[in-house]
Design a protein around this motif. Structure first.
Motif, PDB file in Angstrom:
ATOM      1  N   GLN A   1      42.969  40.085  35.236  1.00  0.00           N
ATOM      2  CA  GLN A   1      42.508  41.598  35.590  1.00  0.00           C
ATOM      3  C   GLN A   1      43.744  41.713  36.994  1.00  0.00           C
ATOM      4  O   GLN A   1      44.027  42.646  37.025  1.00  0.00           O
ATOM      5  N   GLN A   2      44.225  40.900  37.657  1.00  0.00           N
ATOM      6  CA  GLN A   2      45.145  41.288  38.978  1.00  0.00           C
ATOM      7  C   GLN A   2      46.274  42.250  37.924  1.00  0.00           C
ATOM      8  O   GLN A   2      46.853  43.390  38.654  1.00  0.00           O
ATOM      9  N   ASN A   3      46.426  41.588  36.663  1.00  0.00           N
ATOM     10  CA  ASN A   3      47.780  42.142  35.445  1.00  0.00           C
ATOM     11  C   ASN A   3      47.393  43.396  34.827  1.00  0.00           C
ATOM     12  O   ASN A   3      48.205  43.740  34.174  1.00  0.00           O
ATOM     13  N   GLY A   4      46.056  43.896  35.147  1.00  0.00           N
ATOM     14  CA  GLY A   4      45.731  45.309  34.671  1.00  0.00           C
ATOM     15  C   GLY A   4      45.954  44.236  32.717  1.00  0.00           C
ATOM     16  O   GLY A   4      45.378  45.716  32.040  1.00  0.00           O
ATOM     17  N   GLN A   5      45.770  43.361  32.641  1.00  0.00           N
ATOM     18  CA  GLN A   5      45.304  43.517  30.884  1.00  0.00           C
ATOM     19  C   GLN A   5      44.341  42.725  30.294  1.00  0.00           C
ATOM     20  O   GLN A   5      43.842  42.027  29.162  1.00  0.00           O
ATOM     21  N   LEU A   6      42.744  42.847  31.432  1.00  0.00           N
ATOM     22  CA  LEU A   6      42.046  42.122  30.838  1.00  0.00           C
ATOM     23  C   LEU A   6      41.601  43.483  30.019  1.00  0.00           C
ATOM     24  O   LEU A   6      40.424  42.571  29.262  1.00  0.00           O
ATOM     25  N   GLY A   7      41.305  44.422  30.229  1.00  0.00           N
ATOM     26  CA  GLY A   7      40.650  45.632  29.681  1.00  0.00           C
ATOM     27  C   GLY A   7      41.598  44.781  27.922  1.00  0.00           C
ATOM     28  O   GLY A   7      41.042  45.173  26.576  1.00  0.00           O
ATOM     29  N   THR A   8      42.938  45.230  27.911  1.00  0.00           N
ATOM     30  CA  THR A   8      43.650  44.524  26.126  1.00  0.00           C
ATOM     31  C   THR A   8      42.777  42.425  25.616  1.00  0.00           C
ATOM     32  O   THR A   8      42.371  43.593  24.599  1.00  0.00           O
ATOM     33  N   VAL A   9      42.138  41.992  26.618  1.00  0.00           N
ATOM     34  CA  VAL A   9      42.331  40.543  26.582  1.00  0.00           C
ATOM     35  C   VAL A   9      40.782  41.136  25.490  1.00  0.00           C
ATOM     36  O   VAL A   9      40.101  40.626  24.283  1.00  0.00           O
ATOM     37  N   ALA A  10      40.006  41.925  26.285  1.00  0.00           N
ATOM     38  CA  ALA A  10      38.163  42.340  26.428  1.00  0.00           C
ATOM     39  C   ALA A  10      38.015  42.637  24.775  1.00  0.00           C
ATOM     40  O   ALA A  10      37.113  42.349  24.064  1.00  0.00           O
ATOM     41  N   ARG A  11      39.212  43.767  24.952  1.00  0.00           N
ATOM     42  CA  ARG A  11      39.057  44.612  24.009  1.00  0.00           C
ATOM     43  C   ARG A  11      39.439  43.810  21.860  1.00  0.00           C
ATOM     44  O   ARG A  11      38.991  43.907  20.860  1.00  0.00           O
TER      45      ARG A  11
ATOM     46  N   ALA B   1      38.040  30.944  34.591  1.00  0.00           N
ATOM     47  CA  ALA B   1      38.094  31.442  35.721  1.00  0.00           C
ATOM     48  C   ALA B   1      39.256  32.344  36.489  1.00  0.00           C
ATOM     49  O   ALA B   1      39.267  33.890  36.775  1.00  0.00           O
ATOM     50  N   THR B   2      40.016  31.132  36.061  1.00  0.00           N
ATOM     51  CA  THR B   2      41.985  31.587  36.372  1.00  0.00           C
ATOM     52  C   THR B   2      42.579  32.274  35.641  1.00  0.00           C
ATOM     53  O   THR B   2      43.214  33.274  36.249  1.00  0.00           O
ATOM     54  N   GLY B   3      42.589  32.773  34.542  1.00  0.00           N
ATOM     55  CA  GLY B   3      42.620  33.660  33.683  1.00  0.00           C
ATOM     56  C   GLY B   3      41.613  34.949  33.878  1.00  0.00           C
ATOM     57  O   GLY B   3      43.061  35.565  33.836  1.00  0.00           O
ATOM     58  N   LEU B   4      41.147  34.736  33.864  1.00  0.00           N
ATOM     59  CA  LEU B   4      40.319  35.803  33.634  1.00  0.00           C
ATOM     60  C   LEU B   4      40.855  37.076  35.314  1.00  0.00           C
ATOM     61  O   LEU B   4      40.764  38.311  35.191  1.00  0.00           O
ATOM     62  N   ARG B   5      40.711  36.001  36.558  1.00  0.00           N
ATOM     63  CA  ARG B   5      40.703  36.620  37.918  1.00  0.00           C
ATOM     64  C   ARG B   5      42.458  37.082  36.989  1.00  0.00           C
ATOM     65  O   ARG B   5      43.328  38.131  37.532  1.00  0.00           O
TER      66      ARG B   5
END
Length: 387
Positions: free
Chosen positions: A71-81, A64-68
């Motif tokens: 997302q704040q760092n703009g890297q969630l899309g890269t991880v999700a892809r 949960a902490t890593g997802l937040r």
């Protein structure tokens, strides 16, 4: 030392613009930094997890902490892809989970995340996340040959009817070998003619071989598209002469690919063979004929063996160039004629999966190196025998 200093600018240029980019691309075939760079704490926890059942409450909290933070760092899309490459639907799982995270810290993250999506209670989901967080990884190299790691830890190949990349490799080798054979059959007589004509006539005809090098590859391929299409010049001519009643399928299939690639690569075969034929003295053939050999026998048993180094060099050059061809198959081929170069372009430009593109490139480089080794051994034997 003076020679080295003179060549140093060229070496630096090749290293920075050719060798280094290729090395970086090949390194991407085993690198797997997206998850570990974005969620380092979760990566360490997954590395310590034994893979049985689901992780403990602490790992759920780190997720949960890593997802937040991602997302704040703009890297969630890269991880999700990256995770979506491993398992379809993982991207939507991560993004939806991050959006639905409670604003206040719950008493326990594990039941809260499972309530958001039941897949967080699946051991397979966490095993995929653990594999995606490991670096270096063999996943891309396995995927490039239609293989994957099973939940039991063994390597399994997908069925042949679902194979994509193995068939593409076989198709690439088949098309390259066919083009090489066609170039040899068409180029050997032309090279022989150029080598045995008077110098003035030979130089004029040589211009016809060299001129295609001055024309853009894209222009030549597009010209074949105009010539081969159902309403093109060739079909119109054949129908006008009454040789066919319907347009022949000459484009968007294997025929168009072979015609276009043979036309582009034929000069390489001619020049390689011609360079060797010019050094072959006609005295040997005349000597064989004076000793009673038939002209055809003298040509086959005396002349051809002396030209085999040129044949080998031409075949190697054409075959290696054909392995990496992209524009001609893309414009003249159909859905069943995709070569490895096209799949690499799709992964880099459309899917943005640089790891898989690097793995496909690595296999292509390895196969080319193996072919070069075999070619070098064969040519070495031929030179000992006929030199």
């Amino acid at each position: 030392m003076q020679a080295l200093l003179l060549a140093l600018p060229l070496l630096v240029f090749l290293l920075s613009t050719f060798i280094a980019p290729i090395a970086l691309l090949l390194a991407r075939s085993v690198e797997n930094r997206e998850v570990s760079d974005s969620m380092p704490a979760l990566t360490r926890a997954l590395d310590a997890w034994d893979g049985h059942g689901v992780p403990d409450e602490h790992t759920f909290a780190l997720l949960a902490t890593g997802l937040r933070e991602a997302q704040q760092n703009g890297q969630l899309g890269t991880v999700a892809r990256r995770l979506n490459f491993a398992q379809a639907g993982f991207r939507s799982l991560l993004i939806r989970t991050e959006r639905q995270l409670p604003a206040d810290t719950p008493p326990a993250w594990k039941p809260a995340l499972v309530e958001l999506d039941e897949r967080w209670n699946s051991p397979e989901t966490w095993r995929q996340l653990k594999r995606a967080a490991a670096s270096p990884t063999p996943d891309f190299l396995l995927a490039a040959v239609d293989a994957q790691v099973t939940p039991q830890g063994s390597v399994a190949f997908v069925p042949d009817n679902a194979s994509v990349y193995r068939q593409a490799f076989a198709r690439t080798i088949s098309i390259s070998a066919t083009v090489t054979l066609l170039c040899l059959v068409l180029g050997y007589p032309v090279a022989w003619l150029l080598a045995n004509l008077p110098a003035k006539s030979s130089n004029r005809l040589m211009l016809l071989v060299i001129v295609p090098f001055w024309t853009s590859l894209l222009v030549r391929t597009t010209a074949w598209y105009v010539l081969l299409q159902p309403g093109g010049v060739i079909n119109s001519l054949l129908m006008g002469l009454g040789l066919v009643t319907h347009p022949l399928p000459l484009v968007f299939n294997r025929t168009g690919v072979l015609i276009g690639m043979t036309h582009v690569l034929l000069p390489y075969m001619i020049l390689a063979i011609y360079s060797v034929m010019k050094s072959v003295s006609p005295v040997y053939v005349r000597a064989a004929q004076s000793l009673g050999a038939h002209p055809f026998t003298a040509f086959v048993r005396v002349y051809i063996p002396q030209t085999l180094p040129g044949v080998g060099a031409g075949c190697f050059l054409v075959f290696v160039l054909a392995l990496g061809y992209y524009i001609t198959p893309a414009l003249l081929g159909g859905a069943g004629d995709e070569m490895i170069s096209q799949l690499i372009a799709i992964q880099t430009n459309t899917q943005l999966n640089w790891g898989l593109a690097g793995a496909l490139s690595a296999y292509l480089v390895i196969f080319t190196a193996i072919f070069y080794f075999l070619f070098n051994r064969i040519v070495g034997i031929d030179r000992l025998r006929f030199g």
